[in-house]
Design a protein around this motif. Sequence first.
Motif, PDB file in Angstrom:
ATOM      1  N   GLU A 187       0.738  -0.941  -0.273  1.00 39.95           N
ATOM      2  CA  GLU A 187       0.148  -0.002  -0.004  1.00 39.95           C
ATOM      3  C   GLU A 187       0.728   0.955  -0.132  1.00 39.95           C
ATOM      4  O   GLU A 187       0.976   2.080  -0.971  1.00 39.95           O
ATOM      5  CB  GLU A 187      -0.771   0.067   1.041  1.00 39.95           C
ATOM      6  CG  GLU A 187      -1.550   1.132   1.078  1.00 39.95           C
ATOM      7  CD  GLU A 187      -2.862   1.597  -0.029  1.00 39.95           C
ATOM      8  OE1 GLU A 187      -2.274   2.578   0.146  1.00 39.95           O
ATOM      9  OE2 GLU A 187      -3.278   0.783  -0.492  1.00 39.95           O
ATOM     10  N   ARG A 190       2.211   1.807  -3.711  1.00 41.63           N
ATOM     11  CA  ARG A 190       0.856   1.938  -4.730  1.00 41.63           C
ATOM     12  C   ARG A 190       0.972   3.475  -4.092  1.00 41.63           C
ATOM     13  O   ARG A 190       0.423   4.319  -4.991  1.00 41.63           O
ATOM     14  CB  ARG A 190      -0.325   1.315  -4.229  1.00 41.63           C
ATOM     15  CG  ARG A 190      -1.538   1.589  -4.771  1.00 41.63           C
ATOM     16  CD  ARG A 190      -2.387   0.905  -4.485  1.00 41.63           C
ATOM     17  NE  ARG A 190      -2.674   1.496  -3.148  1.00 41.63           N
ATOM     18  CZ  ARG A 190      -3.288   2.745  -3.255  1.00 41.63           C
ATOM     19  NH1 ARG A 190      -3.529   3.571  -4.823  1.00 41.63           N
ATOM     20  NH2 ARG A 190      -3.899   3.462  -2.487  1.00 41.63           N
ATOM     21  N   GLU A 195      -0.291   3.859  -8.393  1.00 41.75           N
ATOM     22  CA  GLU A 195      -0.588   2.300  -9.882  1.00 41.75           C
ATOM     23  C   GLU A 195      -1.478   2.284  -9.188  1.00 41.75           C
ATOM     24  O   GLU A 195      -2.055   2.553  -7.689  1.00 41.75           O
ATOM     25  CB  GLU A 195       0.235   1.547  -9.566  1.00 41.75           C
ATOM     26  CG  GLU A 195       1.383   1.999 -10.327  1.00 41.75           C
ATOM     27  CD  GLU A 195       2.766   2.173  -9.305  1.00 41.75           C
ATOM     28  OE1 GLU A 195       2.417   2.365  -8.128  1.00 41.75           O
ATOM     29  OE2 GLU A 195       4.174   2.408  -9.766  1.00 41.75           O
ATOM     30  N   TRP A 197      -4.775  -1.447  -7.920  1.00 40.11           N
ATOM     31  CA  TRP A 197      -4.269  -2.746  -7.685  1.00 40.11           C
ATOM     32  C   TRP A 197      -5.368  -3.010  -8.449  1.00 40.11           C
ATOM     33  O   TRP A 197      -7.373  -2.832  -9.080  1.00 40.11           O
ATOM     34  CB  TRP A 197      -4.583  -3.198  -6.356  1.00 40.11           C
ATOM     35  CG  TRP A 197      -3.133  -2.657  -5.585  1.00 40.11           C
ATOM     36  CD1 TRP A 197      -2.008  -2.363  -5.880  1.00 40.11           C
ATOM     37  CD2 TRP A 197      -3.124  -2.653  -3.583  1.00 40.11           C
ATOM     38  NE1 TRP A 197      -1.279  -2.470  -5.396  1.00 40.11           N
ATOM     39  CE2 TRP A 197      -1.790  -2.179  -3.170  1.00 40.11           C
ATOM     40  CE3 TRP A 197      -4.384  -2.968  -3.230  1.00 40.11           C
ATOM     41  CZ2 TRP A 197      -1.619  -2.282  -2.377  1.00 40.11           C
ATOM     42  CZ3 TRP A 197      -3.493  -3.021  -1.596  1.00 40.11           C
ATOM     43  CH2 TRP A 197      -2.269  -2.507  -1.579  1.00 40.11           C
TER      44      TRP A 197
END
Length: 217
Positions: A187, A190, A195, A197
């Motif tokens: 996380e 990310r 990005e 998921w």
Amino acid sequence: MNDELRLPATELARRTLVHAQSLLPAALFHHSVRTYLYGRLLGEQRGLRPDHDYDDELLFLGCVLHDCGLSAEGNGDQRFELDGADLAVRFLEEEGVASDRAEVVWDAIALHMDREIAARKRPEIALVALGAGFDLGGGPEKLPPGYADRVHRDHPRLHTAAVLHDSIVNQALANPRKAPLFTMQGELLRQVGGESWPTWEQLARSAGWNDYEGYRP
């Protein structure tokens, strides 16, 4: 040092403290010591007495070594808590620590990111997760007046949360295998990269088992 901030005085504890300090940046080293001080105190608030209800040296070893997977020496291909647990056991084995005691430290470090699981284990494991979590996010527990100030006087924060974040993310940017999907590390990676998921269904379809073909909820 104030007696309430005392650290275990065994030779192994002393060598481990020196070892951790040689591996970690100052912010993470002090966080690791605070993890012990908060973990021990929160344990006492739950009626757990050091060296009566649990092995205080083992708690200290788990706390002081729990973030060593974020060091250059500990940086492998696994999530940092697993790399750190493996590194800790190698160090303890070199120090002549019995395998059953080293295993407790491994569990404490490997599980410290999941307080719910760690809480169901023996106190030396549960209190590492509890202390680490409290040092980062606080909690509902009430500390004695002035206790946190005394802890931070001896072990300053030095932007702990920011340094910890950057240490985790920098490892993951260099090696994305250290930040699997849906983990905390994943996380944080990310959030930095932006990005998206995949969904559960997308992951299931990518496996090639056709579990969603013809499925009607």
